[in-house]
Structure formats: C-alpha cells, structure tokens
Scaffold this motif. Structure first.
Motif, short mmCIF file in Angstrom:
data_model
loop_
_atom_site.label_atom_id
_atom_site.label_comp_id
_atom_site.label_asym_id
_atom_site.label_seq_id
_atom_site.Cartn_x
_atom_site.Cartn_y
_atom_site.Cartn_z
N VAL A 1 0.86 -1.18 0.00
CA VAL A 1 0.00 0.00 0.00
C VAL A 1 0.90 1.23 0.00
CG1 VAL A 1 -0.34 -0.01 2.52
CG2 VAL A 1 -2.01 1.13 1.04
N CYS A 2 0.55 2.15 -0.87
CA CYS A 2 1.36 3.35 -1.06
C CYS A 2 0.93 4.43 -0.08
CB CYS A 2 1.18 3.82 -2.50
SG CYS A 2 2.21 5.22 -2.97
N GLU A 3 1.83 5.38 0.17
CA GLU A 3 1.49 6.50 1.06
C GLU A 3 0.27 7.28 0.56
OE1 GLU A 3 4.95 8.92 1.48
OE2 GLU A 3 5.97 7.49 2.78
N CYS A 4 0.07 7.26 -0.74
CA CYS A 4 -1.05 8.01 -1.30
C CYS A 4 -2.36 7.24 -1.18
CB CYS A 4 -0.79 8.35 -2.76
SG CYS A 4 -0.88 6.93 -3.86
N GLY A 5 -2.27 5.97 -0.75
CA GLY A 5 -3.48 5.18 -0.55
C GLY A 5 -3.72 4.13 -1.64
N GLY B 1 3.44 4.62 -8.42
CA GLY B 1 3.54 5.35 -9.68
C GLY B 1 3.29 6.82 -9.45
N CYS B 2 2.82 7.13 -8.23
CA CYS B 2 2.49 8.54 -7.94
C CYS B 2 3.75 9.40 -7.89
CB CYS B 2 1.69 8.66 -6.65
SG CYS B 2 2.51 8.03 -5.18
N TYR B 3 4.86 8.84 -7.42
CA TYR B 3 6.11 9.60 -7.36
C TYR B 3 6.54 10.08 -8.75
CZ TYR B 3 10.99 10.75 -6.52
OH TYR B 3 12.20 11.39 -6.46
#
Ligand SMILES: [Zn+2]
Length: 171
Positions: free
Chosen positions: A33-37, A56-58
């Motif tokens: 799970v990514c920091e962005c959710g 992929g948000c980074y």
C-alpha cells in the motif's frame, strides 16, 4: 527451493508491504500500500533494489513538476520570446553587437529583474507573432513599465524623432 523472505510490514520508499500476492517463477510478489493510498503489487527484488518505490504517484509528481518548470522558464531556448530577450540584452550589454551603438552606448539598460529570462517572460508574456519588443519611451530602459510587444506600424510611429523636442525630459 529458496526460502521466502518475509518482508510484510517493511517499508520501501512510499510502499509498505501488506501481504504476499503469490509466487513468480523465482520470487514472491507482494501486495503493498502506497502513502497516497493506492495499492500496488510488485516483486520482492524490485522492492529491495529500490526499483519500485511507489504506486507510480512519485513519477507522476516528478513529471508534473518538470512540466511546471518548463512553463515557468518559458519553454527554453529558441522560442521567439527567448530570442527577443537575448537580442535586447546583446544590444545593451555586448559592445560587439551591431546595434550596441544605438542602445548600450547611449545608456539604454536592461533592468536588473530582466537579467532573468523567467522574470522577463512573466512580465511580458509570450511574444505575439508579428511583433517585436518596443520601448514606449525610446530613451528609456528595457524594463516592465516601458515595454510592450508592438507590431511594425506602432513602432514606426514611435521612433525617436517624435520625441526629439522632449528629449531633455528623458535625458
Ligand atoms: Zn502512490
């Protein structure tokens, strides 16, 4: 068979491993799970080598930062706006420029703020087609209050001759 290394709960970049997703040919894949959710499934090697550090948000953030930078800095070299900026600095600051005698030599300066192209772009906007930069007071400097993009007709009516009688005002 190689022993499966348990990495549940470990954090790699923005990703926290939440569970095993399955086995690939040689290595396990993991639910993260990514920091962005967002959720992301990837294999352990990518995580450990730092090849996968977010959903992929980074990368998306980096790309939009780069795009913003490009806009701020005026689309870089070679645009009509950039060429105008370069040319006006040359004729005011480069004694070898063919127009220096009519500009720099006569005391026409480029204001300090406009030593930075992005500031120039911010004040003047992109150069409209068919125009060149025009100093409203032809004895004045290249600075925000004294400049506009003007077509040939406007500029031709604003030659120094028209100001001759009032030259002292601007001397
Ligand atoms: Zn993310």
């Amino acid at each position: 068979m190689t022993k499966l290394i348990d990495i549940i709960g470990q954090k790699f970049g923005r990703l926290t491993v939440t569970g095993r997703a399955g086995y690939g040919h040689k290595q396990a894949t993991w639910h993260c799970v990514c920091e962005c959710g967002n959720e992301k499934t990837t294999n352990g090697q990518n995580l450990r080598k730092g090849l996968t550090t977010s959903c992929g948000c980074y990368q998306k953030e980096r790309a939009s930062e780069e795009a913003a930078k490009t806009v701020r800095h005026g689309h870089g070299y070679g645009t009509p706006t950039y060429k105008s900026w370069q040319a006006l600095r040359q004729r005011c600051e480069n004694q070898k420029d063919k127009d220096y005698e009519n500009y720099g030599a006569k005391g026409v300066k480029v204001c300090e703020r406009w030593q930075d192209f992005s500031a120039f772009l911010e004040d003047m906007g992109e150069r409209p087609e068919g125009t060149t930069i025009d100093r409203i007071n032809p004895f004045g400097n290249y600075e925000p209050d004294n400049c506009r993009w003007a077509d040939y007709f406007v500029q031709n009516n604003n030659k120094r001759e028209h100001w001759k009688g009032e030259a002292n005002v601007f001397a």
